[in-house]
Design a protein around this motif. Structure first.
Motif, short mmCIF file in Angstrom:
data_model
loop_
_atom_site.label_atom_id
_atom_site.label_comp_id
_atom_site.label_asym_id
_atom_site.label_seq_id
_atom_site.Cartn_x
_atom_site.Cartn_y
_atom_site.Cartn_z
N SER A 229 0.71 -1.15 0.10
CA SER A 229 -0.14 0.12 0.00
C SER A 229 0.69 1.35 0.03
N TYR B 60 -10.82 13.20 -3.72
CA TYR B 60 -9.96 12.33 -2.95
C TYR B 60 -10.09 12.07 -1.52
N ASN B 61 -10.29 11.27 -0.95
CA ASN B 61 -10.40 11.39 0.54
C ASN B 61 -11.68 12.15 1.05
N SER C 112 -11.37 8.80 -5.61
CA SER C 112 -10.83 7.84 -4.89
C SER C 112 -11.03 7.94 -3.23
N VAL C 113 -10.92 6.86 -2.50
CA VAL C 113 -10.98 6.98 -1.06
C VAL C 113 -12.01 7.77 -0.61
N TYR D 202 -9.80 4.21 -6.93
CA TYR D 202 -9.56 3.45 -5.97
C TYR D 202 -10.12 3.66 -4.22
N GLY D 203 -10.01 2.44 -3.69
CA GLY D 203 -10.79 2.89 -2.11
C GLY D 203 -12.14 3.34 -2.12
N ASN D 204 -12.88 2.78 -3.06
CA ASN D 204 -14.50 2.95 -2.98
C ASN D 204 -15.14 1.56 -2.66
N SER E 184 -8.46 -1.41 -4.34
CA SER E 184 -9.55 -1.49 -3.07
C SER E 184 -10.96 -1.14 -3.49
N ASN E 185 -11.55 -2.00 -4.06
CA ASN E 185 -12.96 -1.79 -4.37
C ASN E 185 -13.50 -3.35 -4.42
#
Ligand SMILES: *[C@@H]1O[C@H](CO)[C@@H](O)[C@H](O)[C@H]1NC(C)=O
Ligand SMILES: *[C@@H]1O[C@H](CO)[C@@H](O)[C@H](O)[C@H]1NC(C)=O
Ligand SMILES: *[C@@H]1O[C@H](CO)[C@@H](O)[C@H](O)[C@H]1NC(C)=O
Ligand SMILES: *[C@@H]1O[C@H](CO)[C@@H](O)[C@H](O)[C@H]1NC(C)=O
Ligand SMILES: *[C@@H]1O[C@H](CO)[C@@H](O)[C@H](O)[C@H]1NC(C)=O
Ligand SMILES: *[C@@H]1O[C@H](CO)[C@@H](O)[C@H](O)[C@H]1NC(C)=O
Length: 935
Positions: free
Chosen positions: A8, A298-299, A322-323, A346-348, A371-372
């Protein structure tokens, strides 16, 4: 611990580089000064005066929005002013109006200006300025002068990265000719991956400020307030700023719902809302008439689907969502974004398959859906995208084979596909993509590493991760395969049995690793070849069967910072136990070995010392007090350390987050050493022989979440002063010599706002509790955390994913909790001498899960308000002097799984509810029941 972070952090790093390629820079016009002998004398004087207002000093590092140092080339522009030419219009950075000779443009960006900005600077007399750029200087934390409002003609103002501090004067909003305003990046420290940015600028009365901004600056095209602490909602008035071309609000602490109409501003080309974790919002239905080229969220807390209409953003070059909390499928209309070069989702919580239409994104360079919860096969449509340089598929649910023709991607540099369920062999064509620099296929179900030796064809490969517990290899992987990889810096084979026996002193092993992750590789001896890995930065040898001693040459690897030897059978340290000159080890993980004797700390400035579950003896090393920096985690639990807790730890405690000395043989009192323990979140000194009183300085631990002093000999009264600790969630005083009342008879305010678990059992507390005793225990009364799901105490604070455990009584048995769920709540007052009534206010604790008041001397009736405790799972009132009937309403408590009211003076009948009927007889015995009715 290092291994799991590797991919990561590495992908974060790489992703940053990839993103940087696409970040669109601001277009700041540079006016060339052409006409000589124009200079207006008063203008020259103002400039010369301005020159004297600042010192010249080479600035420190400036940072970009990912926390990386920026390439800013500075030189002192003002130094040459007035030296040879008197025509100020010729001076570096100065632009004059050709007709009037007035200064209209001043570009002093990156000019090494140093010192406070004077509120009355002669700058504010250059009234004809239309363009002013002071970015990347150092105004040493002085405020932005309100007099900027004098420069009424200003169209461009850039104060980015200039170490200005304080609030942004509202007067600036009088400059209604403003076209481009950049107040970004005034930071006191670089943004970091884990901690929020240190904004220097903020806005007073933000909702007024932002509304005025939208109303007054009607011509504004470019607005960048990244890293200004705004702490407010974005008002819907922002969508009336029809001239807006770019809106950049990274890390502004934005809250509330972002008005989605802002996305629809027809001229908007670039919108960046990154790193506003509390900013909610949804994407709108996009129309065709829009200009968006860059959309980056993002985030954040944005949620909802990615609308099909995203296909209307025909100009889009870079899409980052993302995120955040986006869900649903990836819309197939994405394939219509023919200019897209970077896609990052990514990250959802995205589900379904990657639509094959992405095969139309011929310009795509980076594809990131890490990261889904995506399913289906490797998205083979990607194979048609000849410009593709990076693919991030890790941490999804992809299945099937890796495509045999993956070699088509001749420009591919990064392939991350770890943490899926890919099966089969690594396709041999992969070894033909000579541009590859980074491969992570770890944690899949790939079968034997056929053709593995061909990996040496990848002459640009720098990072390779194949580690997986799910891989099946017919024989151990010969590490000598990597002998000729001079450029390979990182290798993870964690989980794969390896053999190092072919690496001998006469073998030609020339790889020089920086990261080497060999966790769970069936290694039994310390591999000798590591001795020559002089660039090694991070080494993970955990979960092997390494016996014997840690070789002393390990400490002479001068670059080694991060060392994980946990879960082996190591027994000691070779050589002398002196700190090693030049050692830089910051993270040392020795957990779960068979170490005996004294602990060895190679470097005093160690930040993570994890040594639990060994057989270390001796005293806690004083070298922990002598580091240049304060440790962050000290975990010496489950050993046999003796002596006292060194008081000097207090001199080096300012960064300590976690102090775990549980289950040793420590004696003496807990030193009064917590005065500067501002970060300390966990203290566990339970199961020792500590005596004396609790130190008063504990009240300084304003971040304290958990205090556990269970099973010692502490002789003190109840620490009422700790109820001032706003974050304290767990307080365990169990099995000590605490005495006195649990209530301040002077009636002083008493309550623990965040307390969720309190265990004071097996002490000598006595006295009564007033009926309003529990009214301020707000965390157990309300369910604010309920909707956040399975969160654990300490989750936010342990980037290394490290937790301490706790033992609690529940349902009559003691239960070890590895991690404490934030929704778990318990009150255990058992085994004391408390008398009088059970406080009626107990009925307020609606979120209470476990209540144990047994073995006291409570009298009176069981309060009927107990029937309000709908979350209650375990109720122990046994061995008191409670009389009367069990309130029948208690029969309605459906979560109540365990009840014990034995040995009281209860009468009447047992409630009819199934929970009561299901209990064992022993739960009721020892009472003079009038109606003895059991199932
Ligand atoms: C600005 O100056 C202050 C005070 O000297 C210093 O601490 C800070 O690091 C400087 N910042 C930059 C970016 O040079
Ligand atoms: C920094 O910028 C200068 C000039 O733009 C360039 O020559 C140099 O290569 C850059 N350095 C790095 C490390 O990017
Ligand atoms: C790739 O492109 C070719 C021709 O352009 C086309 O026939 C094929 O279907 C495409 N493959 C994928 C997976 O999109
Ligand atoms: C060591 O190298 C020899 C010769 O290349 C090879 O046959 C053998 O399998 C290797 N041993 C291991 C354990 O990989
Ligand atoms: C390490 O390097 C030294 C000299 O650089 C060499 O003599 C020795 O054989 C090497 N050891 C191993 C295990 O490769
Ligand atoms: C682990 O090593 C032992 C001896 O070194 C060997 O007998 C065993 O087969 C190895 N296990 C695997 C899975 O390779």
């Amino acid at each position: 611990m290092t291994g799991s972070n590797y991919s990561s952090s590495m992908s974060f790093f790489l992703r940053t580089i990839v993103l940087l390629l696409f970040s669109i820079s601001n277009f700041v016009s540079n006016f060339a000064s052409l006409t000589p002998d124009l200079c207006h004398p008063d203008q020259r004087d103002f400039l010369l005066e301005l020159k004297t207002e600042f010192k010249i000093r080479k600035p420190g590092e400036f940072y970009d929005r990912y926390g990386y140092p920026m390439n800013v080339t500075s030189y002192p522009k003002t130094e040459s002013w007035g030296n040879s030419s008197t025509d100020c219009c010729n001076w570096d950075g100065v632009t004059c109006d050709i007709k009037s000779g007035k200064v209209i443009g001043l570009d002093l960006s990156c000019s090494c200006l140093f010192g406070p900005f004077q509120p009355n600077s002669s700058l504010f007399r250059l009234k004809h300025l239309t363009s002013l750029n002071l970015a990347y200087n150092n105004f040493t934390l002085s405020p932005i002068p309100a007099k900027f409002s004098n420069l009424m003609l200003l169209e461009t103002l850039n104060l980015s990265g200039s170490s200005l501090k304080g609030h942004i004067p509202i007067e600036i909003l009088q400059l209604n000719n403003m076209v481009s305003l950049d107040l970004s990046f005034s930071l006191s420290a670089p943004p970091s991956y884990y901690s929020p940015p240190q904004s220097l600028l903020f806005i007073e009365n933000p909702s007024l400020f932002l509304r005025l901004l939208a109303q007054n600056l009607r011509n504004l095209r470019d607005l960048d307030m990244s890293y200004v602490n705004i702490s407010s909602e974005i008002p819907h008035e922002f969508s009336y700023m029809r001239s807006l071309r770019s809106l950049h609000l990274t890390s502004c602490y934005l809250v509330g719902e972002f008005p989605s109409s802002v996305f629809m501003i027809p001229n908007l080309q670039s919108i960046i809302l990154d790193s506003n974790p509390n900013l909610r919002g949804k994407l709108p239905v996009f129309h065709r008439n829009n200009s968006l080229q860059v959309l980056s969220i993002y985030n954040s807390s944005f949620s909802g689907i990615i609308p099909e209409s995203i296909g209307n953003l025909k100009q889009l070059v870079s899409l980052t969502l993302s995120v955040s909390n986006f869900s649903g499928r990836i819309p197939s209309s994405l394939g219509e974004l023919s200019n897209l070069s970077s896609l990052s989702l990514y990250g959802n919580h995205l589900t379904g398959e990657v639509p094959s239409t992405i095969g139309n994104l011929k310009q795509l360079i980076s594809f990131d859906v890490e990261s889904n919860q995506l399913t289906g096969n490797f998205p083979s449509a990607l194979l048609n995208l000849t410009k593709l340089q990076s693919i991030f598929l890790s941490l999804n649910q992809f299945t099937g084979f890796l495509p045999p023709n993956i070699g088509q991607l001749s420009k591919l540099e990064i392939l991350f596909a770890s943490g899926n369920s890919f099966t089969g062999a690594v396709p041999s064509s992969l070894y033909l993509i000579s541009s590859l620099t980074d491969i992570d296929l770890g944690d899949n179900q790939l079968s034997d590493l056929v053709g593995f030796r061909n990996i040496s064809l990848l002459s640009n490969l720098q990072y390779l991760s194949l580690g997986s517990k799910r891989i099946k290899v017919s024989s151990p992987v010969d590490l000598n395969v990597f002998s000729s990889f001079k450029q390979l810096l990182g290798l993870s084979l964690s989980g794969i049995p390896i053999s190092t026996s072919n690496i001998t002193s006469d073998s030609d092993f020339s790889s020089n690793f920086e990261y080497l992750y060999l966790s769970g590789c069936n290694i039994t001896e310390f591999p000798e070849f590591i001795r020559n890995q002089t660039n090694l930065y991070s080494l993970d040898m955990s979960k092997n069967s390494i016996k014997g001693q840690v070789p002393d040459w390990l400490w002479s690897l001068q670059e080694l910072v991060d060392l994980d030897l946990s879960h082996n059978s190591l027994t000691g340290f070779d050589g002398s136990l002196k700190a090693v000159p030049g050692s830089k080890i910051l993270t040392l993980d020795l957990r779960s070995n068979a170490f005996q004797g004294e602990i060895f700390i190679p470097y005093t400035s160690i930040t993570y010392l994890l040594a639990s579950s060994n057989n270390f003896t001796g005293e806690i090393p004083l070298s922990l007090c002598r580091g240049q920096v304060s440790p962050i985690i000290i975990d010496l639990s489950n050993n046999n350390f003796h002596g006292s807790i060194p008081r000097c730890l207090g001199t080096n405690i300012s960064s300590l987050v976690d102090l775990n000395l549980r289950n040793n043989s420590l004696s003496g009192s807990i030193p009064d050493m917590f005065m500067h323990a501002y970060e300390l979140r966990w203290i566990d000194v339970s199961h020792n022989r500590l005596d004396g009183k609790l130190p008063l300085s504990l009240t300084s631990c304003s971040a304290l979440e958990v205090l556990n002093v269970e099973s010692n000999k502490i002789n003190d009264t109840f620490p009422f002063q700790l109820s001032s600790l706003q974050k304290l969630q767990v307080l365990v005083l169990r099995s000590n010599k605490f005495h006195g009342m649990l209530y301040q008879s002077d009636g002083a305010w008493f309550g623990f706002p965040q307390l969720k678990i309190i265990d004071v059992s097996h002490n000598d507390f006595f006295g009564t509790l007033p009926s309003d005793y529990f009214i301020n225990w707000t965390a157990i009364s309300s369910n604010e955390d309920k909707d956040t799901g399975a969160n654990y105490i300490g989750d936010d604070n342990h980037p290394y994913g490290y937790y301490t455990s706790i033992v609690l009584m529940n349902k009559g048995v003691s239960m070890e909790m590895e991690r404490i769920l934030t929704v778990y709540t318990a009150i255990d007052f058992s085994g004391n001498r408390i008398h009088g009534k059970v406080p009626e206010s107990i009925g307020l604790l609606k979120e209470l899960h476990v209540l144990n008041l047994s073995r006291n001397a409570f009298t009176g009736h069981i309060p009927p308000s107990l029937a309000n405790l709908t979350a209650l799972e375990s109720l122990d009132l046994s061995q008191n002097k409670l009389s009367g009937e069990i309130p029948p309403k208690l029969g309605d408590l459906s979560s109540l799984a365990w009840i014990n009211v034995s040995h009281n003076q209860l009468q009447g009948s047992i409630p009819q509810g199934t929970q009561f009927q299901r209990q064992n007889c022993s739960s009721y015995e020892g009472n003079p029941w009038t109606v003895w009715s059991f199932p």
